[in-house]
Motif scaffolding. Structure first.
Motif, mmCIF file in Angstrom:
data_model
loop_
_atom_site.group_PDB
_atom_site.id
_atom_site.type_symbol
_atom_site.label_atom_id
_atom_site.label_comp_id
_atom_site.label_asym_id
_atom_site.label_seq_id
_atom_site.Cartn_x
_atom_site.Cartn_y
_atom_site.Cartn_z
ATOM 1 N N GLU A 1 39.764 42.133 43.278
ATOM 2 C CA GLU A 1 39.263 43.195 44.162
ATOM 3 C C GLU A 1 40.128 43.270 45.420
ATOM 4 N N ARG A 2 40.970 44.296 45.480
ATOM 5 C CA ARG A 2 41.906 44.402 46.598
ATOM 6 C C ARG A 2 41.195 44.645 47.931
ATOM 7 N N HIS A 3 40.036 45.319 47.912
ATOM 8 C CA HIS A 3 39.321 45.562 49.173
ATOM 9 C C HIS A 3 38.678 44.282 49.708
ATOM 10 N N ILE A 4 38.337 43.369 48.808
ATOM 11 C CA ILE A 4 37.830 42.067 49.253
ATOM 12 C C ILE A 4 38.977 41.253 49.850
ATOM 13 N N MET A 5 40.158 41.348 49.259
ATOM 14 C CA MET A 5 41.325 40.665 49.808
ATOM 15 C C MET A 5 41.595 41.150 51.232
ATOM 16 N N TYR A 6 41.495 42.439 51.440
ATOM 17 C CA TYR A 6 41.679 43.017 52.780
ATOM 18 C C TYR A 6 40.666 42.407 53.750
ATOM 19 N N ARG A 7 39.424 42.315 53.318
ATOM 20 C CA ARG A 7 38.370 41.762 54.159
ATOM 21 C C ARG A 7 38.571 40.284 54.442
ATOM 22 N N GLN A 8 38.933 39.520 53.387
ATOM 23 C CA GLN A 8 39.073 38.073 53.551
ATOM 24 C C GLN A 8 40.273 37.724 54.429
ATOM 25 N N LEU A 9 41.332 38.494 54.329
ATOM 26 C CA LEU A 9 42.502 38.242 55.178
ATOM 27 C C LEU A 9 42.176 38.458 56.648
ATOM 28 N N ALA A 10 41.283 39.386 56.926
ATOM 29 C CA ALA A 10 40.921 39.702 58.310
ATOM 30 C C ALA A 10 39.796 38.822 58.848
ATOM 31 N N ILE B 1 50.530 35.844 48.778
ATOM 32 C CA ILE B 1 50.194 36.251 50.140
ATOM 33 C C ILE B 1 49.320 35.192 50.790
ATOM 34 N N ASP B 2 48.225 34.819 50.103
ATOM 35 C CA ASP B 2 47.314 33.789 50.600
ATOM 36 C C ASP B 2 46.493 33.287 49.413
ATOM 37 N N ASP B 3 46.674 32.029 49.068
ATOM 38 C CA ASP B 3 46.040 31.467 47.878
ATOM 39 C C ASP B 3 44.517 31.527 47.967
ATOM 40 N N THR B 4 43.972 31.067 49.077
ATOM 41 C CA THR B 4 42.518 31.015 49.215
ATOM 42 C C THR B 4 41.906 32.408 49.211
ATOM 43 N N CYS B 5 42.440 33.299 50.005
ATOM 44 C CA CYS B 5 41.904 34.664 50.064
ATOM 45 C C CYS B 5 41.978 35.349 48.707
ATOM 46 N N ALA B 6 43.061 35.110 47.976
ATOM 47 C CA ALA B 6 43.231 35.746 46.663
ATOM 48 C C ALA B 6 42.172 35.256 45.684
ATOM 49 N N LEU B 7 41.972 33.934 45.617
ATOM 50 C CA LEU B 7 40.972 33.381 44.710
ATOM 51 C C LEU B 7 39.568 33.842 45.102
ATOM 52 N N GLU B 8 39.330 33.980 46.392
ATOM 53 C CA GLU B 8 38.032 34.466 46.863
ATOM 54 C C GLU B 8 37.813 35.932 46.504
ATOM 55 N N SER B 9 38.888 36.653 46.258
ATOM 56 C CA SER B 9 38.817 38.100 46.043
ATOM 57 C C SER B 9 38.719 38.500 44.579
ATOM 58 N N ALA B 10 38.547 37.534 43.707
ATOM 59 C CA ALA B 10 38.378 37.831 42.283
ATOM 60 C C ALA B 10 36.975 37.437 41.855
ATOM 61 N N SER B 11 36.428 38.198 40.906
ATOM 62 C CA SER B 11 35.172 37.795 40.257
ATOM 63 C C SER B 11 35.559 37.041 38.991
ATOM 64 N N TRP B 12 34.752 36.027 38.654
ATOM 65 C CA TRP B 12 35.159 35.063 37.638
ATOM 66 C C TRP B 12 34.141 34.922 36.524
ATOM 67 N N GLY B 13 34.649 34.843 35.290
ATOM 68 C CA GLY B 13 33.858 34.441 34.139
ATOM 69 C C GLY B 13 32.892 35.472 33.609
ATOM 70 N N GLY B 14 32.033 35.007 32.710
ATOM 71 C CA GLY B 14 31.116 35.883 32.016
ATOM 72 C C GLY B 14 30.114 36.579 32.912
ATOM 73 N N PHE B 15 29.794 35.960 34.062
ATOM 74 C CA PHE B 15 28.824 36.564 34.975
ATOM 75 C C PHE B 15 29.487 37.143 36.214
ATOM 76 N N GLN B 16 30.832 37.108 36.251
ATOM 77 C CA GLN B 16 31.613 37.740 37.314
ATOM 78 C C GLN B 16 31.142 37.347 38.716
ATOM 79 N N ILE B 17 31.049 36.032 38.948
ATOM 80 C CA ILE B 17 30.702 35.511 40.268
ATOM 81 C C ILE B 17 31.932 35.577 41.164
#
Length: 279
Positions: free
Chosen positions: A116-125, A175-191
């Motif tokens: 989610e690129r918009h979450i990446m924008y938010r997490q970077l800020a 760009i930023d490892d932590t922000c990038a991982l935080e900006s993806a939904s993961w697995g079968g339940f997309q957490i």
């Protein structure tokens, strides 16, 4: 891959019955997915440890064809979660059926993600330390949005799906490892990754590693998500499907009939849990 369930008829059901018979089911091969076939499917699923839901979906059909099931969600995982959360097993089965993506992994073995690129924008800020300069963080996010809008953007979008989402994530990690991982939904339940620490993981990196292990780890994240949301958990315990669907799926839940699907799935699983085993 085809999903076969109670009421279906045809050649695919005949093949299913034949394969179940090879495991000792003793079915009459008539191409009709009736009660006996559903019981046989449940018995087979229980025998190999898969979620015992009586539906011959891609996982069950693949197992019957000899595929490796070691990374798949186990019925025991759901049963343990039901006891832990104080929820009826049939309700957990219903949520797994309706709210999950079916499989938590892609064909290449990587976990399903959506970047989610918009979450990446938010997490970077987002300031993370007391001495962070909020204005500088925001300016940096704006600058990246201008130069790499597919990865950083105040607006959602840019989805490519499947394995290509992992490439988007890999580029974002530069760009930023932590922000990038935080900006993806993961697995079968997309957490979402940004929930990781709140859900009890040491870091989003640990969370991502565990989401890549197997579907049982992915379901554990979903269980923790429920535990962290008392209102959502209360609604599920009470089987208030509309309340649960609104909380989990958002305001558009009615458009997609999530509450109706959950109720119907629960009723079927509640009946199925009381079905006798085939002789």
């Amino acid at each position: 891959m085809t999903t076969l369930r109670h009421g279906d008829r045809g050649q695919d059901v005949r093949v299913l019955q034949q394969r179940l018979n090879q495991t000792g089911a003793g079915l009459y091969v008539d191409g009709h997915f009736g009660d006996a076939t559903e019981i046989a499917v449940r018995n087979y699923q229980s025998k190999i440890g898969l979620v015992s839901d009586g539906i011959a979906g891609p996982k069950t059909l693949a197992a019957l064809a000899g595929a490796d099931c070691s990374c798949l969600l186990r019925h025991s995982t759901l049963a343990t979660a039901a006891a832990r959360l104080g929820i009826e097993l049939a309700a957990i089965l219903a949520v797994n059926e309706v709210e999950s993506l079916g499989s938590g992994f892609l064909d290449n073995g990587k976990p399903k993600i959506l970047y989610e690129r918009h979450i990446m924008y938010r997490q970077l800020a987002k300031p993370r330390h007391s001495d962070d300069n909020v204005a500088e963080l925001k300016a940096h996010a704006v600058e990246l949005a201008a130069s790499q809008p597919n990865l950083v953007n105040p607006r959602p979008g840019g989805y490519v799906g499947g394995t290509a989402e992992h490439q988007r994530l890999a580029n974002a990690k530069l760009i930023d490892d932590t922000c990038a991982l935080e900006s993806a939904s993961w697995g079968g339940f997309q957490i979402m990754g940004y929930h990781a620490v709140r859900l009890g993981y040491a870091s989003v990196q640990e969370f991502a590693t565990r989401m890549a292990k197997d579907e049982n780890e992915q379901f554990e994240a979903f269980v923790r998500f429920l535990e962290a949301d008392p209102a959502l958990l209360k609604a599920l315990r009470a089987k208030k499907w509309a309340t649960f669907a609104r909380g989990y799926n958002g305001p558009d839940y009615e458009r997609n009939l999530y509450d109706t699907k959950l109720q119907r799935a629960y009723q079927r699983h509640a009946a199925g849990c009381s079905m006798p085993e085939a002789a």
